[in-house]
Design a protein around this motif. Structure first.
Motif, PDB file in Angstrom:
ATOM      1  N   ASN A 224       0.634 -27.072 -64.255  1.00  0.00           N
ATOM      2  CA  ASN A 224       0.641 -28.091 -65.305  1.00  0.00           C
ATOM      3  C   ASN A 224       1.973 -28.049 -66.044  1.00  0.00           C
ATOM      4  OD1 ASN A 224      -2.145 -28.633 -64.840  1.00  0.00           O
ATOM      5  ND2 ASN A 224      -2.716 -26.967 -66.239  1.00  0.00           N
ATOM      6  N   HIS A 225       2.389 -29.194 -66.577  1.00  0.00           N
ATOM      7  CA  HIS A 225       3.599 -29.208 -67.407  1.00  0.00           C
ATOM      8  C   HIS A 225       3.402 -30.168 -68.576  1.00  0.00           C
ATOM      9  CE1 HIS A 225       8.012 -28.118 -67.519  1.00  0.00           C
ATOM     10  NE2 HIS A 225       7.813 -28.842 -68.609  1.00  0.00           N
ATOM     11  N   ILE A 226       3.638 -29.649 -69.784  1.00  0.00           N
ATOM     12  CA  ILE A 226       3.618 -30.439 -71.015  1.00  0.00           C
ATOM     13  C   ILE A 226       5.050 -30.508 -71.520  1.00  0.00           C
ATOM     14  CG2 ILE A 226       2.639 -30.664 -73.323  1.00  0.00           C
ATOM     15  CD1 ILE A 226       0.528 -28.530 -72.398  1.00  0.00           C
ATOM     16  N   HIS A 227       5.573 -31.700 -71.739  1.00  0.00           N
ATOM     17  CA  HIS A 227       6.969 -31.816 -72.201  1.00  0.00           C
ATOM     18  C   HIS A 227       7.101 -32.854 -73.303  1.00  0.00           C
ATOM     19  CE1 HIS A 227      11.297 -31.698 -72.231  1.00  0.00           C
ATOM     20  NE2 HIS A 227      11.366 -32.994 -71.998  1.00  0.00           N
ATOM     21  N   SER A 228       7.822 -32.482 -74.357  1.00  0.00           N
ATOM     22  CA  SER A 228       8.200 -33.412 -75.419  1.00  0.00           C
ATOM     23  C   SER A 228       9.683 -33.743 -75.247  1.00  0.00           C
ATOM     24  CB  SER A 228       7.958 -32.782 -76.791  1.00  0.00           C
ATOM     25  OG  SER A 228       8.533 -33.584 -77.805  1.00  0.00           O
ATOM     26  N   TYR A 229       9.983 -35.007 -74.956  1.00  0.00           N
ATOM     27  CA  TYR A 229      11.370 -35.405 -74.706  1.00  0.00           C
ATOM     28  C   TYR A 229      12.089 -35.835 -75.978  1.00  0.00           C
ATOM     29  CZ  TYR A 229       8.661 -39.736 -74.127  1.00  0.00           C
ATOM     30  OH  TYR A 229       7.753 -40.766 -74.287  1.00  0.00           O
ATOM     31  N   GLY A 230      11.371 -35.983 -77.096  1.00  0.00           N
ATOM     32  CA  GLY A 230      12.017 -36.275 -78.375  1.00  0.00           C
ATOM     33  C   GLY A 230      12.361 -37.745 -78.546  1.00  0.00           C
ATOM     34  N   GLY A 231      12.751 -38.078 -79.766  1.00  0.00           N
ATOM     35  CA  GLY A 231      13.086 -39.461 -80.086  1.00  0.00           C
ATOM     36  C   GLY A 231      14.251 -39.987 -79.269  1.00  0.00           C
ATOM     37  N   LYS A 232      14.140 -41.229 -78.800  1.00  0.00           N
ATOM     38  CA  LYS A 232      15.215 -41.961 -78.105  1.00  0.00           C
ATOM     39  C   LYS A 232      15.524 -41.425 -76.712  1.00  0.00           C
ATOM     40  CE  LYS A 232      17.463 -43.090 -82.503  1.00  0.00           C
ATOM     41  NZ  LYS A 232      18.713 -43.045 -83.300  1.00  0.00           N
ATOM     42  N   ASN A 233      14.738 -40.449 -76.211  1.00  0.00           N
ATOM     43  CA  ASN A 233      15.058 -39.851 -74.912  1.00  0.00           C
ATOM     44  C   ASN A 233      14.067 -40.224 -73.819  1.00  0.00           C
ATOM     45  OD1 ASN A 233      17.415 -38.621 -75.510  1.00  0.00           O
ATOM     46  ND2 ASN A 233      16.610 -36.562 -75.681  1.00  0.00           N
ATOM     47  N   ARG A 247       6.938 -37.249 -58.486  1.00  0.00           N
ATOM     48  CA  ARG A 247       5.892 -38.259 -58.314  1.00  0.00           C
ATOM     49  C   ARG A 247       4.989 -38.269 -59.544  1.00  0.00           C
ATOM     50  NH1 ARG A 247       5.490 -34.885 -54.214  1.00  0.00           N
ATOM     51  NH2 ARG A 247       3.371 -34.283 -54.860  1.00  0.00           N
ATOM     52  N   GLU A 248       4.404 -39.402 -59.840  1.00  0.00           N
ATOM     53  CA  GLU A 248       3.485 -39.500 -60.973  1.00  0.00           C
ATOM     54  C   GLU A 248       2.263 -38.617 -60.722  1.00  0.00           C
ATOM     55  OE1 GLU A 248       0.987 -42.849 -63.568  1.00  0.00           O
ATOM     56  OE2 GLU A 248       2.304 -43.460 -61.917  1.00  0.00           O
ATOM     57  N   ASP A 249       1.860 -37.885 -61.736  1.00  0.00           N
ATOM     58  CA  ASP A 249       0.700 -36.989 -61.617  1.00  0.00           C
ATOM     59  C   ASP A 249       0.061 -36.859 -62.999  1.00  0.00           C
ATOM     60  OD1 ASP A 249      -1.170 -34.985 -61.318  1.00  0.00           O
ATOM     61  OD2 ASP A 249       0.149 -33.627 -60.216  1.00  0.00           O
ATOM     62  N   GLN A 251      -2.851 -35.967 -63.704  1.00  0.00           N
ATOM     63  CA  GLN A 251      -3.782 -34.849 -63.800  1.00  0.00           C
ATOM     64  C   GLN A 251      -3.113 -33.610 -64.378  1.00  0.00           C
ATOM     65  OE1 GLN A 251      -5.345 -33.444 -60.054  1.00  0.00           O
ATOM     66  NE2 GLN A 251      -6.919 -32.175 -61.027  1.00  0.00           N
ATOM     67  N   HIS A 252      -1.858 -33.348 -63.963  1.00  0.00           N
ATOM     68  CA  HIS A 252      -1.191 -32.098 -64.330  1.00  0.00           C
ATOM     69  C   HIS A 252      -0.130 -32.249 -65.409  1.00  0.00           C
ATOM     70  CE1 HIS A 252      -2.819 -30.900 -60.341  1.00  0.00           C
ATOM     71  NE2 HIS A 252      -2.926 -29.723 -60.919  1.00  0.00           N
ATOM     72  N   TYR A 253       0.241 -33.470 -65.761  1.00  0.00           N
ATOM     73  CA  TYR A 253       1.379 -33.657 -66.658  1.00  0.00           C
ATOM     74  C   TYR A 253       0.989 -34.360 -67.951  1.00  0.00           C
ATOM     75  CZ  TYR A 253       3.999 -32.754 -62.335  1.00  0.00           C
ATOM     76  OH  TYR A 253       4.477 -32.203 -61.187  1.00  0.00           O
ATOM     77  N   ILE A 254       1.573 -33.874 -69.052  1.00  0.00           N
ATOM     78  CA  ILE A 254       1.496 -34.557 -70.345  1.00  0.00           C
ATOM     79  C   ILE A 254       2.926 -34.704 -70.848  1.00  0.00           C
ATOM     80  CG2 ILE A 254       0.715 -34.442 -72.739  1.00  0.00           C
ATOM     81  CD1 ILE A 254      -1.641 -32.737 -71.800  1.00  0.00           C
ATOM     82  N   PHE A 255       3.422 -35.929 -70.891  1.00  0.00           N
ATOM     83  CA  PHE A 255       4.776 -36.200 -71.357  1.00  0.00           C
ATOM     84  C   PHE A 255       4.685 -37.066 -72.607  1.00  0.00           C
ATOM     85  CE2 PHE A 255       5.866 -36.189 -66.563  1.00  0.00           C
ATOM     86  CZ  PHE A 255       5.928 -34.800 -66.550  1.00  0.00           C
ATOM     87  N   ARG A 256       5.283 -36.596 -73.712  1.00  0.00           N
ATOM     88  CA  ARG A 256       5.188 -37.287 -74.992  1.00  0.00           C
ATOM     89  C   ARG A 256       6.542 -37.290 -75.694  1.00  0.00           C
ATOM     90  NH1 ARG A 256       1.019 -38.372 -73.017  1.00  0.00           N
ATOM     91  NH2 ARG A 256      -1.119 -37.946 -73.723  1.00  0.00           N
ATOM     92  N   GLU A 257       6.732 -38.300 -76.545  1.00  0.00           N
ATOM     93  CA  GLU A 257       7.926 -38.296 -77.411  1.00  0.00           C
ATOM     94  C   GLU A 257       7.817 -37.134 -78.392  1.00  0.00           C
ATOM     95  OE1 GLU A 257      10.290 -41.183 -80.587  1.00  0.00           O
ATOM     96  OE2 GLU A 257       8.615 -41.971 -79.403  1.00  0.00           O
ATOM     97  N   TYR A 258       6.670 -37.013 -79.052  1.00  0.00           N
ATOM     98  CA  TYR A 258       6.404 -35.908 -79.965  1.00  0.00           C
ATOM     99  C   TYR A 258       5.064 -35.278 -79.605  1.00  0.00           C
ATOM    100  CZ  TYR A 258       9.973 -38.236 -82.783  1.00  0.00           C
ATOM    101  OH  TYR A 258      11.134 -38.826 -83.215  1.00  0.00           O
TER     102      TYR A 258
END
Length: 376
Positions: A224-233, A247-249, A251-258
């Motif tokens: 699993n990977h959780i990542h916050s890319y921050g504002g404007k990124n 590839r899109e997944d 099930q295992h990924y949570i990607f958020r600005e904050y």
């Protein structure tokens, strides 16, 4: 009991002050508290949101470059520091008549505590970083008590006779959850989990390197990977993922600005990749997680590097300096930890050993010892 707090500039200075103030009010509800800071700084917003009285004093920091505009700014900053802010602070102290002044960093701390000390008021300063800032260095032989988050900070002070190691206070206790419980709450499978973030504004190099790491994780299997890319990124991160062939997944990924549930994410993680701010270091040891730390290179006096060293020296973290960060380097370090459960487990144990429990209670005890319980 009347207390003045001085804190400014960053959340790493302001939040410890709020944590100490909260603890004071919870134990001694009759305590009156006033914060002093810059009127347009982060402290004005955070302090008033927390419900405390706030008085603004015009101050500004010094620029480090030697351009004509920087020199002009520094003349203005020097005037404010030496003349106008000094007068304004003395006026506030005379009107408020505090029994104690507490500073937690930022250029406002030096002015407020020096004036308070000169007027016969007890003073306490708290340093949240492993490398003391200018205010702490200035006050180390003047404040009645110098409270430090780490033992490492002492070696950078000429006079450590007033120093007490307290740790960094948190405003609320971190709700510690079992990994499997936290992952279920997040909707993730119960498997190896990486959490990464680069700060509220993000960090381009970290974002690009993390995208490459996610590509490696996808080839490796159940991660699993959780990542916050921050504002404007967002666009930068999405392009980096495409470039790395991710590839899109869902099930295992949570990607958020904050990330607004950071403690749950930290509890879910086996490995955390981040900058090395003082409060992040505190949270890593409070929860007890191994980490790869990439200090923010432009932090004042490079203090994040020294924060990271505190964990590295206890074998609780790996340090990659920003200048040395590459996609390949991050993948190499993370993949080695993933493949070595014994090393990862030892780093986790070492992080947990560094936990400074009940820092706010320790700080309040030191303050009570200084001014006397009868004052409260």
């Amino acid at each position: 009991m009347k207390v003045i707090f001085a804190a400014g500039g960053t959340a790493g200075h302001i939040n410890p002050a709020l944590a100490i103030a909260d603890k004071m009010k919870s134990v001694f509800p009759e305590t009156e508290i006033l914060f002093i800071g810059t009127p347009n700084g982060m402290e004005s917003r955070l302090v008033t949101k927390a419900g405390y009285d706030f008085r603004g004093v015009e101050m500004s920091g010094f620029r480090r470059d030697i351009s004509p505009s920087a020199m002009l700014k520094n003349v203005q900053a020097a005037y404010r520091y030496l003349v106008s802010a000094k007068i304004a602070v003395r006026r506030i102290i005379k009107e408020y008549k505090p029994d104690l002044a507490v500073g937690t960093g930022g250029y406002v701390t030096g002015t407020v505590l020096r004036q308070a000390a000169a007027m016969g008021i007890k003073t306490v300063t708290h340093e949240s970083n492993s490398y003391p800032g200018a205010a702490t260095k200035l006050l180390s032989n003047k404040a009645d008590k110098v409270l430090l988050a780490t033992e490492d900070a002492k070696k950078y002070l000429k006079d450590s006779s007033r120093c007490v190691i307290t740790g960094n206070p948190l405003r609320t206790n971190i709700p510690i959850e079992e990994r499997s419980v936290a992952r279920k709450r997040l909707g993730l499978p119960d498997c190896f989990t990486v959490l990464s973030f680069g700060g509220s504004l993000g960090a381009n190099k970290i974002t690009e390197a993390v995208a490459e790491l996610i590509a490696w994780e996808q080839k490796t299997g159940e991660i699993n990977h959780i990542h916050s890319y921050g504002g404007k990124n967002k666009e930068l991160f999405e392009n980096a993922l495409k470039e790395s062939g991710v590839r899109e997944d869902k099930q295992h990924y949570i990607f958020r600005e904050y990330i607004d549930n950071m403690y749950t994410c930290m509890c879910a993680a086996d490995l955390i990749i981040s900058r090395a701010g003082a409060m992040t270091i505190t949270e890593l040891t409070e929860i007890g997680r191994p980490s790869i730390l990439i200090p923010y290179p432009a932090a004042a006096e490079n203090h994040q590097y020294y924060n990271a060293l505190t964990l590295v020296n206890e074998n609780a973290a790996i340090l990659i300096e920003d200048k040395n960060l590459t996609k390949a380097k991050l993948v190499d370090e993370a993949s080695k930890l993933y493949s070595d459960a014994a090393r990862l487990g030892l780093m986790e144990q070492n992080a947990k050993k560094m936990r400074k429990a009940n820092a706010a209670d320790i700080i309040l005890k030191e303050i009570v010892n200084l001014v006397g319980e009868d004052k409260f």
